[in-house]
Motif scaffolding. Structure first.
Motif, PDB file in Angstrom:
ATOM      1  N   ARG A  62       0.824  -1.209   0.000  1.00  0.00           N
ATOM      2  CA  ARG A  62       0.000   0.000   0.000  1.00  0.00           C
ATOM      3  C   ARG A  62       0.855   1.255   0.000  1.00  0.00           C
ATOM      4  NH1 ARG A  62      -5.351  -0.834   0.822  1.00  0.00           N
ATOM      5  NH2 ARG A  62      -5.626   1.364   1.318  1.00  0.00           N
ATOM      6  N   ARG A  63       1.819   1.324   0.920  1.00  0.00           N
ATOM      7  CA  ARG A  63       2.614   2.551   1.008  1.00  0.00           C
ATOM      8  C   ARG A  63       3.538   2.729  -0.194  1.00  0.00           C
ATOM      9  NH1 ARG A  63       5.335  -0.521   5.098  1.00  0.00           N
ATOM     10  NH2 ARG A  63       3.961   0.427   6.633  1.00  0.00           N
ATOM     11  N   MET A  64       4.072   1.614  -0.712  1.00  0.00           N
ATOM     12  CA  MET A  64       4.991   1.723  -1.839  1.00  0.00           C
ATOM     13  C   MET A  64       4.268   2.176  -3.104  1.00  0.00           C
ATOM     14  SD  MET A  64       7.925   1.264  -0.637  1.00  0.00           S
ATOM     15  CE  MET A  64       8.864   1.226  -2.170  1.00  0.00           C
ATOM     16  N   LEU A  65       3.056   1.653  -3.351  1.00  0.00           N
ATOM     17  CA  LEU A  65       2.327   2.082  -4.541  1.00  0.00           C
ATOM     18  C   LEU A  65       1.912   3.542  -4.440  1.00  0.00           C
ATOM     19  CD1 LEU A  65       2.401  -0.722  -5.745  1.00  0.00           C
ATOM     20  CD2 LEU A  65      -0.034  -0.506  -6.266  1.00  0.00           C
ATOM     21  N   MET A  66       1.584   4.010  -3.242  1.00  0.00           N
ATOM     22  CA  MET A  66       1.263   5.430  -3.097  1.00  0.00           C
ATOM     23  C   MET A  66       2.494   6.290  -3.383  1.00  0.00           C
ATOM     24  SD  MET A  66      -1.856   6.056  -2.718  1.00  0.00           S
ATOM     25  CE  MET A  66      -1.486   7.809  -2.593  1.00  0.00           C
ATOM     26  N   LEU A  67       3.652   5.844  -2.934  1.00  0.00           N
ATOM     27  CA  LEU A  67       4.889   6.561  -3.235  1.00  0.00           C
ATOM     28  C   LEU A  67       5.126   6.617  -4.740  1.00  0.00           C
ATOM     29  CD1 LEU A  67       7.577   7.902  -2.431  1.00  0.00           C
ATOM     30  CD2 LEU A  67       8.547   5.584  -2.205  1.00  0.00           C
ATOM     31  N   TYR A  68       4.937   5.486  -5.410  1.00  0.00           N
ATOM     32  CA  TYR A  68       5.125   5.454  -6.862  1.00  0.00           C
ATOM     33  C   TYR A  68       4.147   6.395  -7.571  1.00  0.00           C
ATOM     34  CZ  TYR A  68       7.573   1.064  -5.735  1.00  0.00           C
ATOM     35  OH  TYR A  68       8.403   0.116  -5.201  1.00  0.00           O
ATOM     36  N   ILE A  69       2.922   6.458  -7.078  1.00  0.00           N
ATOM     37  CA  ILE A  69       1.915   7.318  -7.715  1.00  0.00           C
ATOM     38  C   ILE A  69       2.317   8.787  -7.605  1.00  0.00           C
ATOM     39  CG2 ILE A  69      -0.464   8.155  -7.533  1.00  0.00           C
ATOM     40  CD1 ILE A  69      -1.244   5.259  -6.776  1.00  0.00           C
ATOM     41  N   PHE A  70       2.834   9.207  -6.436  1.00  0.00           N
ATOM     42  CA  PHE A  70       3.290  10.591  -6.282  1.00  0.00           C
ATOM     43  C   PHE A  70       4.443  10.889  -7.248  1.00  0.00           C
ATOM     44  CE2 PHE A  70       1.276  10.512  -1.970  1.00  0.00           C
ATOM     45  CZ  PHE A  70       0.480  11.632  -2.153  1.00  0.00           C
TER      46      PHE A  70
END
Length: 454
Positions: free
Chosen positions: A337-345
């Motif tokens: 969850r946190r890694m995909l949000m980082l990638y999206i930013f």
């Protein structure tokens, strides 16, 4: 289109002669199933969402076959973007009609979604995969000979139907294997590799020969290899599912059809299906819209030369290929969850650079990095879905997720074409920004699931 790709673990059957999910999947791996009581409820999948299938030699061959099928699907999807300018010129059509191609692709996936629950009650895994491979080969055989535009568009329906059957069923098989997150990363990296290679081949052939359709002869060759590979790898399940001799065909058919309808109804009641589908809907919309329209955007808006610009999508897909290989493990280890949000930013920031810096080289570099950070999205979503849905509903649930994902991959490129036909292809940039934001919001809404236990 991608595949990047209707769930294939075999759905459960209410009638004893039709077999069960566990029966079919155990047959696929040459394990003797145990019989279920006729009155029992449909059993759960033989393999847990955590992935428990051991890596025997036969399973490894099947994984390689699945990887090649994704590579083949990637070559189909990746060749379209560089060929759009040639299609427009050859058929003397506007960008609006390119939307028909994407719409035909979506109808192929939708057809698979409607028929999938029924098909997997009549065909074993190998037979479904070969059916998908055969449909893809048929579509590519239709293209090199200069068909009319309606027939050319229909070929995208046929190829998408084939990809839907083969790649989504391969997806499900791989999700049952021990260390599934790594193997899912592998097969989706193979899809990205196909996306990476195909623009080079398509651009080279189209720009150096008088007939750009010769590109599809290369895909015919790959199609022959694909159907051969899958027939050999899954030969243990290359069959029609049997029915008991004492039962009439009408009784069996009625039981199977009722089970298919029941599975679909139960799936519609799962909130997680719609939330995960929304994530895939927007994510695939970004990738396919960018890859399909970037060449036309750079040529028309930034006056880039056509022959060399045809290679730009390769940067996007090359980044995606590396991202799926290199980011699978850290994404799994440090939290999906946190890694995909980082990638999206990060992708959002890169998209703003692509929009605001009018330099062709900078655009190509930025698109490569966007592809890199977008790389692990699909495999991660499949991994989450395999743990989110009840095992009994997984076949239909993930199938619906994939179809709605393809809806985004077909709808947004189509809308881009329709709007571009009226106001110009510069509309690509705000559309991509909006889709990236929507992807981030939808990922936040996806329900949390337990960590995968190896």
């Amino acid at each position: 289109m991608a595949t990047d790709s209707i769930q294939v673990s075999q759905a459960s059957k209410e009638h004893p002669s039709s077999g069960s999910v566990r029966d079919i999947e155990l047959r696929t791996l040459n394990v003797e199933p145990q019989l279920e009581h006729p009155s029992s409820e449909a059993p759960q999948n033989a393999f847990s969402a955590e992935g428990s299938t051991p890596l025997t030699r036969g399973v490894k061959v099947k994984l390689l076959s699945a990887g090649f099928s994704f590579f083949f699907a990637g070559t189909n999807d990746g060749s379209l973007g560089p060929l759009v300018p040639y299609i427009l010129t050859s058929y003397n059509i506007s960008t609006t009609l390119i939307a028909v191609i994407y719409a035909a692709s979506f109808v192929g996936w939708l057809t698979c979604a409607i028929t999938n629950s029924h098909v997997l009650r009549y065909l074993d895994t190998g037979a479904i995969l070969v059916l998908g491979a055969a449909l893809q080969l048929l579509a590519h055989v239709l293209r090199p000979w200069g068909p009319s535009f309606p027939l050319f568009a229909v070929s995208f329906f046929v190829v998408s139907l084939g990809i839907a059957f083969q790649d989504s069923h391969s997806n499900t098989f791989v999700s049952t294997v021990k260390g599934a997150h790594r193997w899912l990363g592998f097969i989706h990296a193979m899809y990205a590799l196909g996306l990476l290679i195909s623009p080079f081949v398509a651009t080279a052939v189209a720009s150096s020969t008088p007939n750009w359709r010769l590109v599809y002869l290369c895909l015919v060759g790959l199609g022959i290899a694909n159907i051969t590979f899958v027939a050999v790898a899954f030969r243990d399940s290359l069959r029609v599912l049997p029915q008991q001799a004492e039962e009439s065909a009408d009784v069996v058919r009625t039981g199977r059809n009722k089970a298919a309808v029941s599975s679909i109804v139960e799936t519609f009641k799962l909130p997680g299906v719609w939330l995960l589908s929304m994530f895939f809907f927007f994510y695939l919309g970004v990738g396919i819209t960018a890859g399909g329209w970037v060449v036309e955007y750079l040529v028309t808006i930034r006056n880039a030369p056509l022959p060399s610009t045809g290679y730009v999508p390769a940067g996007l897909y090359g980044g995606m290929f590396l991202g799926r290989l290199l980011l699978a493990e850290p994404t799994h280890r440090w939290g999906e969850r946190r890694m995909l949000m980082l990638y999206i930013f990060i992708v959002f920031a890169l998209q703003l650079v692509f929009w605001l810096v009018p330099d062709i080289i900078a655009s190509a570099v930025v698109l490569s990095f966007m592809g890199f950070f977008f790389g692990p999205f699909f495999a991660t979503g499949v991994s989450v879905g395999s743990r989110m849905f009840p095992k009994k509903s997984q076949p239909t649930a993930l199938g619906l997720v994939f179809v709605l994902a393809q809806a985004g991959g077909s709808l947004f490129p189509s809308l881009t074409g329709l709007v571009a036909g009226k106001v110009g292809v510069q509309v690509l940039q705000p559309i991509l920004v909006g889709l990236i934001v929507a992807t981030g919001i939808s990922w936040i809404l996806v329900p949390k699931v337990p960590d995968r236990n190896e």
